[in-house]
Design a protein around this motif. Sequence first.
Motif, mmCIF file in Angstrom:
data_model
loop_
_atom_site.group_PDB
_atom_site.id
_atom_site.type_symbol
_atom_site.label_atom_id
_atom_site.label_comp_id
_atom_site.label_asym_id
_atom_site.label_seq_id
_atom_site.Cartn_x
_atom_site.Cartn_y
_atom_site.Cartn_z
ATOM 1 N N MET A 26 0.835 -1.220 0.000
ATOM 2 C CA MET A 26 0.000 0.000 0.000
ATOM 3 C C MET A 26 0.862 1.259 0.000
ATOM 4 N N CYS A 27 1.921 1.243 0.844
ATOM 5 C CA CYS A 27 2.810 2.423 0.919
ATOM 6 C C CYS A 27 3.410 2.703 -0.451
ATOM 7 N N ILE A 28 3.943 1.659 -1.084
ATOM 8 C CA ILE A 28 4.563 1.852 -2.402
ATOM 9 C C ILE A 28 3.513 2.298 -3.415
ATOM 10 N N SER A 29 2.348 1.660 -3.395
ATOM 11 C CA SER A 29 1.337 1.973 -4.415
ATOM 12 C C SER A 29 0.823 3.405 -4.270
ATOM 13 N N ILE A 30 0.665 3.883 -3.034
ATOM 14 C CA ILE A 30 0.158 5.255 -2.847
ATOM 15 C C ILE A 30 1.216 6.270 -3.297
ATOM 16 N N GLN A 64 4.543 -10.387 -12.972
ATOM 17 C CA GLN A 64 5.340 -9.282 -12.421
ATOM 18 C C GLN A 64 6.096 -9.728 -11.165
ATOM 19 N N LEU A 65 5.409 -10.512 -10.348
ATOM 20 C CA LEU A 65 6.029 -11.007 -9.112
ATOM 21 C C LEU A 65 7.222 -11.927 -9.440
ATOM 22 N N SER A 66 7.018 -12.846 -10.375
ATOM 23 C CA SER A 66 8.087 -13.771 -10.770
ATOM 24 C C SER A 66 9.236 -12.994 -11.392
ATOM 25 N N GLY A 91 3.058 -3.623 -4.725
ATOM 26 C CA GLY A 91 2.992 -2.162 -4.674
ATOM 27 C C GLY A 91 3.054 -1.557 -6.057
ATOM 28 N N PHE A 92 3.965 -2.065 -6.864
ATOM 29 C CA PHE A 92 4.148 -1.584 -8.232
ATOM 30 C C PHE A 92 2.877 -1.816 -9.052
ATOM 31 N N ASN A 93 2.331 -3.028 -8.915
ATOM 32 C CA ASN A 93 1.117 -3.361 -9.670
ATOM 33 C C ASN A 93 -0.049 -2.471 -9.243
ATOM 34 N N SER A 94 -0.210 -2.325 -7.941
ATOM 35 C CA SER A 94 -1.338 -1.546 -7.430
ATOM 36 C C SER A 94 -1.203 -0.055 -7.760
ATOM 37 N N SER A 95 0.048 0.418 -7.887
ATOM 38 C CA SER A 95 0.253 1.854 -8.146
ATOM 39 C C SER A 95 -0.406 2.296 -9.458
ATOM 40 N N ALA A 96 -0.429 1.397 -10.443
ATOM 41 C CA ALA A 96 -1.055 1.749 -11.726
ATOM 42 C C ALA A 96 -2.545 2.005 -11.532
ATOM 43 N N TYR A 97 -3.169 1.163 -10.708
ATOM 44 C CA TYR A 97 -4.605 1.319 -10.463
ATOM 45 C C TYR A 97 -4.866 2.549 -9.586
ATOM 46 N N VAL A 98 -3.961 2.781 -8.612
ATOM 47 C CA VAL A 98 -4.111 3.967 -7.751
ATOM 48 C C VAL A 98 -3.976 5.237 -8.604
ATOM 49 N N ALA A 150 -8.515 -5.546 -3.030
ATOM 50 C CA ALA A 150 -7.949 -6.320 -4.147
ATOM 51 C C ALA A 150 -6.488 -6.657 -3.862
ATOM 52 N N LEU A 151 -5.768 -5.701 -3.307
ATOM 53 C CA LEU A 151 -4.350 -5.902 -2.995
ATOM 54 C C LEU A 151 -4.181 -7.003 -1.943
ATOM 55 N N LEU A 152 -5.065 -6.967 -0.950
ATOM 56 C CA LEU A 152 -5.005 -7.990 0.105
ATOM 57 C C LEU A 152 -5.137 -9.386 -0.516
ATOM 58 N N LYS A 153 -6.099 -9.519 -1.431
ATOM 59 C CA LYS A 153 -6.337 -10.840 -2.021
ATOM 60 C C LYS A 153 -5.194 -11.251 -2.951
ATOM 61 N N GLU A 154 -4.584 -10.230 -3.593
ATOM 62 C CA GLU A 154 -3.456 -10.538 -4.497
ATOM 63 C C GLU A 154 -2.235 -11.050 -3.730
ATOM 64 N N THR A 155 -2.119 -10.645 -2.463
ATOM 65 C CA THR A 155 -0.929 -11.061 -1.705
ATOM 66 C C THR A 155 -0.835 -12.592 -1.597
ATOM 67 N N ALA A 156 -1.957 -13.286 -1.835
ATOM 68 C CA ALA A 156 -1.954 -14.756 -1.780
ATOM 69 C C ALA A 156 -0.993 -15.336 -2.819
#
Lengths: 215, 217
Positions: A26-30, A64-66, A91-98, A150-156
């Motif tokens: 979240m910190c990185i994405s914001i 992206q993770l791999s 964080g990187f992935n979520s930043s685009a959506y943020v 969404a980010l929480l669920k992606e962490t899986a």
Amino acid sequence: MERIASSIIYVGTGVVITLELLLGGMCISIILGLLMSVLRYNGICRCFINAVISVIRGTPVILQLSFIYFTIPGLLGIKLTTIGAGVIAFGFNSSAYVAEILRAGIESIPKGQFEAARTLEIPTSHMWRDIILPQVVRNILPAMMGEVIALLKETALIATIGGMDLMRRSQTLAAERFEYFMPLCIAGAYYYCLVLFIEFIGRKIERSEKYAKGV
Amino acid sequence: MLRVSNVCKQFNETVVLDNVSFSVEKSDILGLAGPSGGGKSTLLRCMQKLDTSDSGSIECNGRVGFMFQDFQLFPHMTVLENLIYAPTLKNKKLNHQKQARDMLKNLGIASKADTYPRHLSGGQKQRVALARSLMIKPDILLCDEPTSGLDVATTTDVVTLLESVCEMGVTMVIASHDLDFLTKISDRIILLNGGKIVVDIRPQELDDAVDYLKKYY
């Protein structure tokens, strides 16, 4: 009963990793999202930022993770832990959506608000900080809460590179006991409770007076 | 005080202002009349530099204030905060609160100081918008449709308010389609149609200025 209790405790230990990934991501994405949405207003940076956002949104998170976990250490000669790679990737992935949410939020503010600030000779930095952003925050809050969930669920997905989060622990337990129903139900219950907690926080903020002011 | 010289403005193929020229003396009230799309608002926006003209020049001697048709009050600030925010940024030492409260009292909305704009009626928002634009102490005040959406009684109040602003020495340019209102308040009226000045009159010199202006719509 004892077996269930030990399963709950074993899977539950993974909540710490899940939360680390969520909060770090979240910190990185914001920060990145805010940076990207501001740089988008710069003519030179716009194309580059748009391309980055397009690539991030156009490729799977697991890729992206791999990519970050397996290729970056080799390319840059640095060592990444699974959590470190996860935080960066999510964080990187979520930043685009943020960045997209922020763009929509800024565009939802009437042009007249910017003009009113100009006619009152309010400096640009103050205009953004005190006039525009408080209204943007109010407009984007529901979408931002959705993004956090969404980010929480992606962490899986951290399980794919060996991170011992909720999901990975439930899989490990299932593999050990050759029984999937209970471990997956436990992991699901943990995720669901975390989502309910995030929704609760979101509703609290929405109802708070400070937030309600920006109508 | 204000000189507009040969101003032209086009949006794509549409000519909105066509060689518009006039000047306004200090403490005068100039009314801008005309049908919708006649160029009134665009001219005001060019004067405030919210839009740029394609050619010609606009010279304003002094600070220009602007009152928007839809008020554009800041929704997350109380009435008082709306009034004092900009002046406080300019000068933190002055007691803007007292000045703002006095102004609200004069406008009859002193009790609304701590209210958020969404809880105000149209007439009250109008007054707050006027007060906010006066807080920066403008020499010229541009008003875009200050009576739109207001009832007759509130319109009369707005006339009184704007007259009192004029008595403070503020030069005003008021764009409105309400001819009754404009003839009551203006020292001079310019009628814009198709981006051109088609009438330039002093309403006091005519028996029925409204009827006269209507012919040019």
